[in-house]
Design a protein around this motif. Structure first.
Motif, PDB file in Angstrom:
ATOM      1  N   VAL A 278       0.849  -1.143  -0.024  1.00 21.42           N
ATOM      2  CA  VAL A 278       0.032  -0.049   0.016  1.00 21.42           C
ATOM      3  C   VAL A 278       0.828   1.135  -0.070  1.00 21.42           C
ATOM      4  O   VAL A 278       1.499   1.727   1.128  1.00 21.42           O
ATOM      5  N   PRO A 279       0.963   1.967  -1.092  1.00 24.11           N
ATOM      6  CA  PRO A 279       1.704   3.032  -0.954  1.00 24.11           C
ATOM      7  C   PRO A 279       1.501   4.153  -0.162  1.00 24.11           C
ATOM      8  O   PRO A 279       0.315   4.330   0.032  1.00 24.11           O
ATOM      9  N   ASP A 280       2.366   4.843   0.351  1.00 22.04           N
ATOM     10  CA  ASP A 280       2.044   5.910   1.591  1.00 22.04           C
ATOM     11  C   ASP A 280       1.068   5.599   2.312  1.00 22.04           C
ATOM     12  O   ASP A 280       0.630   6.182   2.963  1.00 22.04           O
ATOM     13  N   TRP A 281       1.329   4.202   2.980  1.00 20.65           N
ATOM     14  CA  TRP A 281       0.262   3.980   3.802  1.00 20.65           C
ATOM     15  C   TRP A 281       0.584   4.562   5.346  1.00 20.65           C
ATOM     16  O   TRP A 281      -0.263   4.653   6.069  1.00 20.65           O
ATOM     17  N   GLU A 282       1.881   4.919   5.622  1.00 20.61           N
ATOM     18  CA  GLU A 282       2.056   5.801   6.599  1.00 20.61           C
ATOM     19  C   GLU A 282       1.156   7.135   6.648  1.00 20.61           C
ATOM     20  O   GLU A 282       1.025   7.581   7.946  1.00 20.61           O
ATOM     21  N   ARG A 283       0.631   7.501   5.740  1.00 23.10           N
ATOM     22  CA  ARG A 283      -0.260   8.695   5.488  1.00 23.10           C
ATOM     23  C   ARG A 283      -1.444   8.425   6.367  1.00 23.10           C
ATOM     24  O   ARG A 283      -1.922   9.563   6.695  1.00 23.10           O
ATOM     25  N   SER A 284      -1.807   7.378   6.327  1.00 20.98           N
ATOM     26  CA  SER A 284      -3.112   6.968   6.912  1.00 20.98           C
ATOM     27  C   SER A 284      -3.045   7.167   8.761  1.00 20.98           C
ATOM     28  O   SER A 284      -3.898   7.450   9.425  1.00 20.98           O
ATOM     29  N   PHE A 285      -1.835   7.281   9.181  1.00 17.14           N
ATOM     30  CA  PHE A 285      -1.717   7.765  10.536  1.00 17.14           C
ATOM     31  C   PHE A 285      -1.923   8.984  10.664  1.00 17.14           C
ATOM     32  O   PHE A 285      -2.091   9.377  12.071  1.00 17.14           O
TER      33      PHE A 285
ATOM     34  N   HIS B  22      23.044  -4.071  17.003  1.00 20.92           N
ATOM     35  CA  HIS B  22      22.013  -4.114  17.591  1.00 20.92           C
ATOM     36  C   HIS B  22      21.500  -5.748  17.836  1.00 20.92           C
ATOM     37  O   HIS B  22      20.590  -5.921  18.268  1.00 20.92           O
ATOM     38  N   GLY B  23      22.435  -6.657  17.443  1.00 20.50           N
ATOM     39  CA  GLY B  23      22.167  -8.096  17.254  1.00 20.50           C
ATOM     40  C   GLY B  23      22.043  -8.559  18.674  1.00 20.50           C
ATOM     41  O   GLY B  23      22.932  -8.163  19.436  1.00 20.50           O
ATOM     42  N   VAL B  24      21.197  -9.612  18.981  1.00 19.03           N
ATOM     43  CA  VAL B  24      21.121 -10.390  20.086  1.00 19.03           C
ATOM     44  C   VAL B  24      20.846 -11.912  19.877  1.00 19.03           C
ATOM     45  O   VAL B  24      20.311 -12.266  18.738  1.00 19.03           O
ATOM     46  N   ASP B  25      21.361 -12.761  20.847  1.00 18.92           N
ATOM     47  CA  ASP B  25      20.786 -14.084  20.532  1.00 18.92           C
ATOM     48  C   ASP B  25      19.252 -13.972  21.231  1.00 18.92           C
ATOM     49  O   ASP B  25      19.064 -14.355  22.185  1.00 18.92           O
ATOM     50  N   GLY B  26      18.440 -13.578  20.588  1.00 20.44           N
ATOM     51  CA  GLY B  26      17.095 -13.543  20.931  1.00 20.44           C
ATOM     52  C   GLY B  26      16.144 -12.697  19.806  1.00 20.44           C
ATOM     53  O   GLY B  26      16.275 -13.555  18.876  1.00 20.44           O
ATOM     54  N   PHE B  27      15.278 -12.052  20.377  1.00 21.42           N
ATOM     55  CA  PHE B  27      14.299 -11.747  19.367  1.00 21.42           C
ATOM     56  C   PHE B  27      14.115 -10.174  19.283  1.00 21.42           C
ATOM     57  O   PHE B  27      14.466  -9.587  20.320  1.00 21.42           O
ATOM     58  N   SER B  28      13.397  -9.598  18.311  1.00 22.31           N
ATOM     59  CA  SER B  28      12.988  -8.189  18.210  1.00 22.31           C
ATOM     60  C   SER B  28      11.652  -8.060  18.156  1.00 22.31           C
ATOM     61  O   SER B  28      11.007  -8.751  17.724  1.00 22.31           O
ATOM     62  N   LEU B  29      11.139  -7.111  18.861  1.00 21.53           N
ATOM     63  CA  LEU B  29       9.574  -6.590  18.580  1.00 21.53           C
ATOM     64  C   LEU B  29       9.538  -5.028  18.143  1.00 21.53           C
ATOM     65  O   LEU B  29      10.034  -4.094  18.824  1.00 21.53           O
ATOM     66  N   ALA B  30       9.077  -4.774  16.941  1.00 24.74           N
ATOM     67  CA  ALA B  30       8.902  -3.529  16.561  1.00 24.74           C
ATOM     68  C   ALA B  30       7.102  -3.044  16.645  1.00 24.74           C
ATOM     69  O   ALA B  30       6.548  -3.897  16.421  1.00 24.74           O
ATOM     70  N   LEU B  31       7.242  -1.961  17.283  1.00 22.83           N
ATOM     71  CA  LEU B  31       5.926  -1.454  17.660  1.00 22.83           C
ATOM     72  C   LEU B  31       5.698  -0.055  17.147  1.00 22.83           C
ATOM     73  O   LEU B  31       6.414   0.827  17.215  1.00 22.83           O
ATOM     74  N   ASP B  32       4.527   0.099  16.228  1.00 22.09           N
ATOM     75  CA  ASP B  32       4.316   1.532  15.673  1.00 22.09           C
ATOM     76  C   ASP B  32       3.521   2.222  16.365  1.00 22.09           C
ATOM     77  O   ASP B  32       2.327   1.584  16.977  1.00 22.09           O
ATOM     78  N   PHE B  33       3.545   3.471  16.640  1.00 22.44           N
ATOM     79  CA  PHE B  33       2.616   4.182  17.482  1.00 22.44           C
ATOM     80  C   PHE B  33       2.193   5.340  16.583  1.00 22.44           C
ATOM     81  O   PHE B  33       2.926   6.176  15.950  1.00 22.44           O
ATOM     82  N   LYS B  34       1.012   5.889  16.703  1.00 22.02           N
ATOM     83  CA  LYS B  34       0.465   6.957  16.171  1.00 22.02           C
ATOM     84  C   LYS B  34       0.788   8.183  16.816  1.00 22.02           C
ATOM     85  O   LYS B  34       0.642   8.017  18.176  1.00 22.02           O
ATOM     86  N   VAL B  35       1.152   9.190  16.405  1.00 24.58           N
ATOM     87  CA  VAL B  35       1.764  10.321  17.173  1.00 24.58           C
ATOM     88  C   VAL B  35       0.562  11.598  16.913  1.00 24.58           C
ATOM     89  O   VAL B  35       0.112  11.779  15.621  1.00 24.58           O
ATOM     90  N   THR B  36       0.192  12.141  17.861  1.00 26.84           N
ATOM     91  CA  THR B  36      -0.626  13.238  17.794  1.00 26.84           C
ATOM     92  C   THR B  36      -0.118  14.447  18.493  1.00 26.84           C
ATOM     93  O   THR B  36       0.536  14.090  19.424  1.00 26.84           O
ATOM     94  N   ASP B  37      -0.981  15.819  18.512  1.00 24.81           N
ATOM     95  CA  ASP B  37      -0.458  16.686  19.032  1.00 24.81           C
ATOM     96  C   ASP B  37      -0.745  16.632  20.602  1.00 24.81           C
ATOM     97  O   ASP B  37       0.145  16.681  21.464  1.00 24.81           O
ATOM     98  N   LYS B  38      -1.702  15.802  20.846  1.00 23.03           N
ATOM     99  CA  LYS B  38      -2.055  15.450  22.387  1.00 23.03           C
ATOM    100  C   LYS B  38      -1.247  14.450  23.071  1.00 23.03           C
ATOM    101  O   LYS B  38      -1.121  14.674  24.273  1.00 23.03           O
ATOM    102  N   ASN B  39      -0.706  13.454  22.278  1.00 24.94           N
ATOM    103  CA  ASN B  39      -0.343  12.353  22.867  1.00 24.94           C
ATOM    104  C   ASN B  39       1.198  12.375  22.918  1.00 24.94           C
ATOM    105  O   ASN B  39       2.047  11.647  23.365  1.00 24.94           O
ATOM    106  N   ARG B  40       1.872  13.226  22.339  1.00 29.14           N
ATOM    107  CA  ARG B  40       3.301  13.331  22.126  1.00 29.14           C
ATOM    108  C   ARG B  40       4.301  13.279  23.092  1.00 29.14           C
ATOM    109  O   ARG B  40       5.181  12.431  23.290  1.00 29.14           O
ATOM    110  N   VAL B  41       3.840  14.250  24.286  1.00 32.60           N
ATOM    111  CA  VAL B  41       4.523  14.148  25.235  1.00 32.60           C
ATOM    112  C   VAL B  41       4.585  13.000  26.156  1.00 32.60           C
ATOM    113  O   VAL B  41       5.574  12.294  26.694  1.00 32.60           O
TER     114      VAL B  41
END
Ligand SMILES: Cc1cc2nc3c(=O)[nH]c(=O)nc-3n(C[C@H](O)[C@H](O)[C@H](O)COP(=O)(O)OP(=O)(O)OC[C@H]3O[C@@H](n4cnc5c(N)ncnc54)[C@H](O)[C@@H]3O)c2cc1C
Length: 466
Positions: free
Chosen positions: A320-327, A379-398
């Motif tokens: 989906v091109p520009d999917w990040e715009r949907s945030f 950044h490598g480890v013998d383990g796992f990574s978890l990537a989490l996406d967060f929506k940013v708004t003026d209200k929640n930024r801080v």
């Protein structure tokens, strides 16, 4: 070279961070040297920029000069007999796979988008869904040439200038600017790969699934439902894939052809993909994401095996091109932590619960299996990574910022590491705790040698090292 009329606002991938800089297009190595000279004269700092799609401030440089490397994008030599390819550093992964695949080769490591440049990929030392098997992209670099701010062109390989080889790769563009890169491609015997998909009902089964099934597969990746609570916390779906062996695909000649690798133009055969992000927008709120995740998990309950083209499997995020715009206006940031396999479950349970309690849930969670590597800022480890996406708004930024700094604290207690192409909040103190004083001293010593006047700096560098 002059910088009149080049002052422009640049952004990160998620459009949540902005910085204005003098943007200079680089067409040949000599331009880099001229830009360094100019920066020295004007007292400005310099950052190289590939496509500019890091999730954070890695290729931003407020008030300074940004070298746009995207026009240095020639594939200079491709040898289908040996699998060696020599490229200018602005070549994208898209150009690369499209050049080599029909000859029966594929890039050994790719990011979740094909839009990244090789220069950006080496500076961050990207990992793929096969990190546990083949390490980061740096392990597949035969040789590179980079220009340091003194104007020296240095050629490095694991044997030649090895200290610079292991530091420039992963070095965030802070020791020199890559000009030429030689990579070794990996053999493939079909344009398709075989994918096993199965659901996992909680975090424990999620991580043990990654651990147990990784050795039998070439690639493994998990989707994690970040909104599930209680006994279902950490539930999701794992996709584990393997390349087809020689002879397994009777139509291999056909499936490796470019026309059979393109991502579909329309979703469900009807809706143009370019319009889809407008339809996603109404679902990108806490309730909408809970609904979408729940529906996705229910459909994931049907475990199955299927074949997919390489491009479809690797570049899901390019569908989906520009999917990040949907945030929306405030954009998005991504937080990725790397945890040893012994502590990952407790650490991520705590983070996910904290985000749910704070009413700042992540909208997308992706897990991978990793192994350590020898690069200086690894950044490598013998383990796992978890990537989490967060929506940013003026209200929640801080609040979001505070929560992610708390995530850093929790991850560090569990022996975690961070990836400098993703996190936007990691502080100099957290960086020191995860890299250690010895590594930072080693990096700074090399920086002094390559960049005695301290010309190379980015917003990221100032945040994590000063
Ligand atoms: C949708 C999406 C999915 C992703 N998936 C993954 C993934 O699966 N795995 C992963 O590891 N990463 C992933 N990433 C992160 C991405 O691979 C890195 O941020 C990469 O560095 C971006 O490449 P770029 O060309 O846009 O670099 P930029 O963002 O332009 O630059 C990144 C860094 O590289 C430096 N740099 C750029 N060009 C040069 C050069 N020629 N010489 C020296 N330094 C240079 C910059 O100064 C900066 O520090 C993903 C990013 C997106 C947007």
């Amino acid at each position: 070279m002059n910088i009149n009329n080049t002052f422009t606002q640049l952004e990160n991938f998620g459009h949540s961070l902005k910085a204005s800089s003098y943007r200079i297009q680089i067409n040949r190595s000599e331009d880099i040297y001229e830009a360094f000279q100019l920066a020295k004269k004007l007292g400005l700092k310099v950052t190289a920029r590939g496509t500019g799609i890091s999730y954070n401030d890695a290729s931003l440089n407020g008030g300074g000069i940004v070298l746009d490397m995207s026009a240095m994008n020639q594939i200079q030599e491709w040898d289908p007999a040996s699998g060696l390819v020599r490229c200018e550093s602005g070549v994208t992964l898209e150009q690369l796979w499209q050049r080599v695949e029909s000859d029966g080769w594929w890039s050994p490591v790719v990011s979740g988008t094909m839009k990244t440049t090789l220069g950006g990929c080496l500076a961050a030392n990207i990992h793929g869904k096969n990190n546990f098997q083949v390490g980061p992209i740096g392990e597949h670099v035969v040789e590179f040439t980079a220009m340091t701010p003194t104007g020296a062109l240095v050629t490095c390989s694991p044997k030649k200038n090895a200290d610079l080889f292991y530091a420039l790769i992963s070095g965030l563009g802070m020791l020199g600017v890559f000009t030429l890169i030689t990579l070794r491609m990996k053999r493939i015997f079909s344009g398709l790969i075989s994918v096993d998909a199965w659901h996992v009902p909680n975090l424990n089964r999620h991580l043990s699934g990654l651990l147990e099934h990784a050795p039998d597969h070439d690639y493994i990746v998990g989707w994690l439902d970040t909104t599930a609570k209680g006994i279902g916390l950490g539930r999701g779906q794992i996709h584990a894939a393997r390349q087809l062996n020689e002879g397994e695909d009777p139509h291999a000649q056909k499936t490796v052809r470019l026309e059979n690798q393109h991502l579909p133009d329309r979703i469900f055969g009807v809706m143009p993909k370019s319009l889809l992000h407008y339809f996603m927008n109404p679902f990108l709120n806490n309730l909408g994401v809970w609904g979408v995740n729940t529906a996705k998990y229910i459909t994931a309950l049907r475990d199955h095996t299927f074949r997919q083209s390489h491009a479809e499997f690797h570049f899901l995020l390019d569908y989906v091109p520009d999917w990040e715009r949907s945030f929306g206006r405030g954009g998005l940031i991504q937080y990725q932590s790397f945890l040893p396999k012994e502590t990952a479950e407790d650490v991520w349970r705590e983070m996910i619960q904290l985000s749910q309690r704070s009413r700042l849930p992540s909208y997308l969670g992706v897990t991978k299996r990793h192994r350590p590597d020898k690069f200086l800022l690894t950044h490598g480890v013998d383990g796992f990574s978890l990537a989490l996406d967060f929506k940013v708004t003026d209200k929640n930024r801080v609040m979001l910022r505070r929560m992610l700094q708390e995530f850093d604290r929790i991850a560090l207690e569990g022996g975690g590491r961070f990836y400098f192409a993703k996190n936007s909040e990691t502080s100099a103190e957290s960086t020191r705790r995860f890299l250690g004083d010895e590594t930072i001293a080693k990096f700074k010593k090399l920086k002094k040698r390559c960049d005695p006047n301290g010309l190379l700096e980015s917003d990221l560098y100032r945040r994590i090292f000063q």
